[in-house]
Design a protein around this motif. Structure first.
Motif, mmCIF file in Angstrom:
data_model
loop_
_atom_site.group_PDB
_atom_site.id
_atom_site.type_symbol
_atom_site.label_atom_id
_atom_site.label_comp_id
_atom_site.label_asym_id
_atom_site.label_seq_id
_atom_site.Cartn_x
_atom_site.Cartn_y
_atom_site.Cartn_z
ATOM 1 N N ALA A 29 0.834 -1.209 0.000
ATOM 2 C CA ALA A 29 0.000 0.000 0.000
ATOM 3 C C ALA A 29 0.867 1.257 0.000
ATOM 4 C CB ALA A 29 -0.928 -0.010 1.210
ATOM 5 N N PHE A 30 2.001 1.180 0.668
ATOM 6 C CA PHE A 30 2.850 2.368 0.796
ATOM 7 C C PHE A 30 3.446 2.804 -0.543
ATOM 8 C CE2 PHE A 30 6.804 4.601 2.098
ATOM 9 C CZ PHE A 30 6.194 5.659 2.760
ATOM 10 N N VAL A 31 3.541 1.892 -1.499
ATOM 11 C CA VAL A 31 4.014 2.277 -2.830
ATOM 12 C C VAL A 31 3.115 3.374 -3.396
ATOM 13 C CG1 VAL A 31 4.401 1.479 -5.187
ATOM 14 C CG2 VAL A 31 5.028 0.001 -3.256
ATOM 15 N N ARG A 32 1.790 3.192 -3.302
ATOM 16 C CA ARG A 32 0.853 4.207 -3.772
ATOM 17 C C ARG A 32 0.860 5.436 -2.886
ATOM 18 N NH1 ARG A 32 -5.005 3.080 -4.115
ATOM 19 N NH2 ARG A 32 -4.990 5.333 -4.406
ATOM 20 N N VAL A 33 0.950 5.217 -1.583
ATOM 21 C CA VAL A 33 0.960 6.342 -0.644
ATOM 22 C C VAL A 33 2.140 7.260 -0.954
ATOM 23 C CG1 VAL A 33 1.251 7.005 1.772
ATOM 24 C CG2 VAL A 33 -0.238 5.076 1.187
ATOM 25 N N ALA A 53 7.400 5.992 6.392
ATOM 26 C CA ALA A 53 6.791 4.899 7.161
ATOM 27 C C ALA A 53 7.776 4.450 8.227
ATOM 28 C CB ALA A 53 6.421 3.742 6.249
ATOM 29 N N ASP A 54 7.348 4.491 9.480
ATOM 30 C CA ASP A 54 8.142 3.978 10.594
ATOM 31 C C ASP A 54 7.565 2.639 11.021
ATOM 32 O OD1 ASP A 54 10.020 6.171 11.068
ATOM 33 O OD2 ASP A 54 8.235 7.328 11.588
ATOM 34 N N LEU A 55 8.403 1.612 11.046
ATOM 35 C CA LEU A 55 7.964 0.269 11.424
ATOM 36 C C LEU A 55 8.751 -0.155 12.648
ATOM 37 C CD1 LEU A 55 8.231 0.353 7.994
ATOM 38 C CD2 LEU A 55 6.734 -1.601 8.387
ATOM 39 N N ILE A 56 8.036 -0.356 13.755
ATOM 40 C CA ILE A 56 8.661 -0.621 15.052
ATOM 41 C C ILE A 56 8.279 -2.025 15.508
ATOM 42 C CG2 ILE A 56 8.754 0.070 17.472
ATOM 43 C CD1 ILE A 56 8.115 2.917 16.584
ATOM 44 N N LEU A 67 11.456 -7.068 1.119
ATOM 45 C CA LEU A 67 10.288 -6.709 0.318
ATOM 46 C C LEU A 67 10.256 -5.210 0.053
ATOM 47 C CD1 LEU A 67 7.622 -7.406 -1.075
ATOM 48 C CD2 LEU A 67 6.490 -7.228 1.169
ATOM 49 N N ALA A 68 10.575 -4.397 1.062
ATOM 50 C CA ALA A 68 10.612 -2.944 0.866
ATOM 51 C C ALA A 68 11.630 -2.568 -0.211
ATOM 52 C CB ALA A 68 10.937 -2.244 2.178
ATOM 53 N N GLU A 69 12.761 -3.264 -0.235
ATOM 54 C CA GLU A 69 13.767 -3.027 -1.279
ATOM 55 C C GLU A 69 13.190 -3.369 -2.651
ATOM 56 O OE1 GLU A 69 16.797 -1.847 -1.253
ATOM 57 O OE2 GLU A 69 17.439 -1.862 0.854
ATOM 58 N N LYS A 70 12.544 -4.517 -2.769
ATOM 59 C CA LYS A 70 11.996 -4.950 -4.055
ATOM 60 C C LYS A 70 10.910 -4.003 -4.549
ATOM 61 C CE LYS A 70 12.917 -9.900 -3.458
ATOM 62 N NZ LYS A 70 12.314 -11.252 -3.297
ATOM 63 N N LEU A 71 10.144 -3.425 -3.635
ATOM 64 C CA LEU A 71 9.059 -2.530 -4.010
ATOM 65 C C LEU A 71 9.549 -1.109 -4.292
ATOM 66 C CD1 LEU A 71 6.345 -3.687 -1.429
ATOM 67 C CD2 LEU A 71 6.355 -4.143 -3.893
ATOM 68 N N GLY A 72 10.813 -0.854 -4.000
ATOM 69 C CA GLY A 72 11.375 0.450 -4.269
ATOM 70 C C GLY A 72 11.046 1.517 -3.253
ATOM 71 N N VAL A 73 10.658 1.118 -2.027
ATOM 72 C CA VAL A 73 10.295 2.103 -1.002
ATOM 73 C C VAL A 73 11.188 2.014 0.228
ATOM 74 C CG1 VAL A 73 7.893 2.301 -1.746
ATOM 75 C CG2 VAL A 73 8.526 0.545 -0.057
ATOM 76 N N PRO A 126 -11.113 -3.491 4.290
ATOM 77 C CA PRO A 126 -11.112 -4.956 4.205
ATOM 78 C C PRO A 126 -9.707 -5.518 4.368
ATOM 79 C CG PRO A 126 -12.320 -3.965 2.373
ATOM 80 C CD PRO A 126 -11.577 -2.855 3.059
ATOM 81 N N PRO A 127 -9.569 -6.727 4.896
ATOM 82 C CA PRO A 127 -8.243 -7.349 4.982
ATOM 83 C C PRO A 127 -7.753 -7.773 3.602
ATOM 84 C CG PRO A 127 -9.942 -8.897 5.681
ATOM 85 C CD PRO A 127 -10.633 -7.579 5.457
ATOM 86 N N GLU A 128 -6.457 -7.963 3.487
ATOM 87 C CA GLU A 128 -5.822 -8.439 2.249
ATOM 88 C C GLU A 128 -6.081 -7.508 1.063
ATOM 89 O OE1 GLU A 128 -3.809 -10.904 2.148
ATOM 90 O OE2 GLU A 128 -4.332 -12.333 3.724
ATOM 91 N N ASP A 129 -6.184 -6.198 1.309
ATOM 92 C CA ASP A 129 -6.537 -5.257 0.250
ATOM 93 C C ASP A 129 -5.615 -4.038 0.306
ATOM 94 O OD1 ASP A 129 -7.713 -3.580 -1.616
ATOM 95 O OD2 ASP A 129 -9.764 -4.100 -1.031
ATOM 96 N N PRO A 130 -4.428 -4.124 -0.339
ATOM 97 C CA PRO A 130 -3.498 -2.991 -0.304
ATOM 98 C C PRO A 130 -4.081 -1.720 -0.901
ATOM 99 C CG PRO A 130 -2.405 -4.969 -1.121
ATOM 100 C CD PRO A 130 -3.866 -5.284 -1.051
#
Length: 372
Positions: A212-216, A225-228, A240-246, A316-320
């Motif tokens: 979802a953050f790719v679009r954000v 995005a801070d992930l703790i 995964l973040a590397e592969k998505l370019g974010v 909904p769940p599973e919905d980026p």
């Protein structure tokens, strides 16, 4: 050991160690019971080098093992039962099996077992073959039969106890978490960031958040995005973040001290909790306590904590895509963020504040009074 009180009952409360919200909740429950003249002993996970507080009421004792699942823990509990003759053992997490079975063997009248996690969450996060799942399910069913009372942290958890373990609904009491006020001003200036805080496991849906953050980020390139937190999939999500370019715009902080976590939660634009399954979602309550709006999945027990359109936004769940839409909507509307944050703080104070711990103490007092 400190001298046993001559009035009231004795309660054992077994929970996890540390100063996080779970420990603070059970400590608050124990303190409320102690203020009424009862003897309370908190049994916490950890090592012997961690501080014990034996002289107070409630006092804090540490299990012999890091997790109370061994014979030495059973003997430790047996000796405590013989010394203090508790009217009630309240157990949670890894202490449930030993507390329930040893309590039953030694005729502790009230053996209250607390459920915090859905069966499907365990299936998503713990790899095991079909036979092992079957055996663990049967073991949990047996433990629940030996419990005198079963407590769920949400109505969703209550349904799961029935559907997954055959526990009749009439045997389950729902007691949601109550938390002390953190003493943090909810009206702080806020960063242009979104925050995830929790365990890095499959059920938590961090991969959905990253997608979802790719679009954000494409819509709001100034937002980070801070992930703790920590967990078994931390390195996988970093990859995964590397592969998505974010990756450049995401910071994986790992586990942080509680004051730092509180500061981060009170100064972010929003908390994002994209769980696939969730019994309660304590982090959503923690965010609301500091006036932070929540974007979360409307699954299981989360809607019991987050009021959609009032204290946060549910998707909904599973919905980026839906998750990205909700985040973008909040980022682009400061008035909406402020309104949801104010309502979140009010809901925390009126529904989940620590004042409600008195009602829960009433419940355990009544159990002990009726069964002893």
């Amino acid at each position: 050991m400190a001298d046993k009180l001559q009035t009231g009952h004795c309660y054992f409360i077994a929970t996890i160690n540390g100063q996080g919200s779970v420990f603070r909740y059970y400590h608050a429950l124990g303190s409320e019971l102690a203020s009424r003249g009862h003897r309370v002993i908190l049994l916490v996970e950890g090592h012997k080098y961690e501080a014990e507080y034996r002289e107070g009421n409630p006092s804090v004792l540490v299990w012999p093992s890091r997790r109370p699942i061994h014979w030495r823990d059973a003997f430790f509990l047996r000796n405590l039962i013989r010394e203090y003759r508790p009217a009630c053992i309240i157990s949670s997490f890894s202490a449930v099996n030993i507390c329930t079975l040893v309590g039953w063997l030694h005729r502790v009248p009230v053996r209250a077992t607390w459920a915090h996690t859905l069966d499907e969450q365990i299936r998503l996060d713990v790899a095991m073959n079909r036979l092992k799942r079957f055996l663990l399910n049967r073991r949990k069913r047996m433990v629940y039969r030996f419990a005198s009372h079963i407590i769920a942290n949400s109505e969703a958890n209550k349904r799961d106890l029935n559907e997954s373990y055959g526990v009749p609904p009439r045997r389950v009491e729902v007691l949601p978490f109550r938390l002390p006020d953190r003493g943090i001003d909810p009206n702080r200036s806020r960063r242009r960031s979104i925050l995830y805080a929790g365990r890095f496991s499959h059920s938590k849906g961090i991969d959905i958040l990253l997608r979802a953050f790719v679009r954000v980020h494409a819509t709001h390139p100034d937002v980070r995005a801070d992930l703790i937190g920590g967990g078994p999939l931390l390195s996988e999500y970093e990859t995964l973040a590397e592969k998505l370019g974010v990756a450049e715009f995401c910071t994986f902080h790992g586990a942080l001290p509680l004051p730092v976590l509180n500061e981060s939660m009170a100064t972010t634009a929003m908390l994002v909790a994209p769980s696939r399954r969730e019994a309660f979602g304590l982090v959503n309550l923690e965010a609301q306590s500091v006036g932070t709006p929540v974007v979360a999945t409307g699954i299981d027990g989360i809607p019991e904590v987050v009021a959609d359109g009032e204290t946060g936004l549910l998707v909904p769940p599973e919905d980026p895509e839906a998750l990205a839409d909700a985040i973008i909507r909040l980022l682009g509307n400061e008035e909406l963020r402020s309104r949801l944050g104010r309502a979140a703080r009010v809901r925390f104070e009126t529904v989940f504040g620590i004042a409600g711990i008195a009602e829960q103490a009433d419940y355990f007092e009544e159990l002990a009074a009726n069964l002893t």
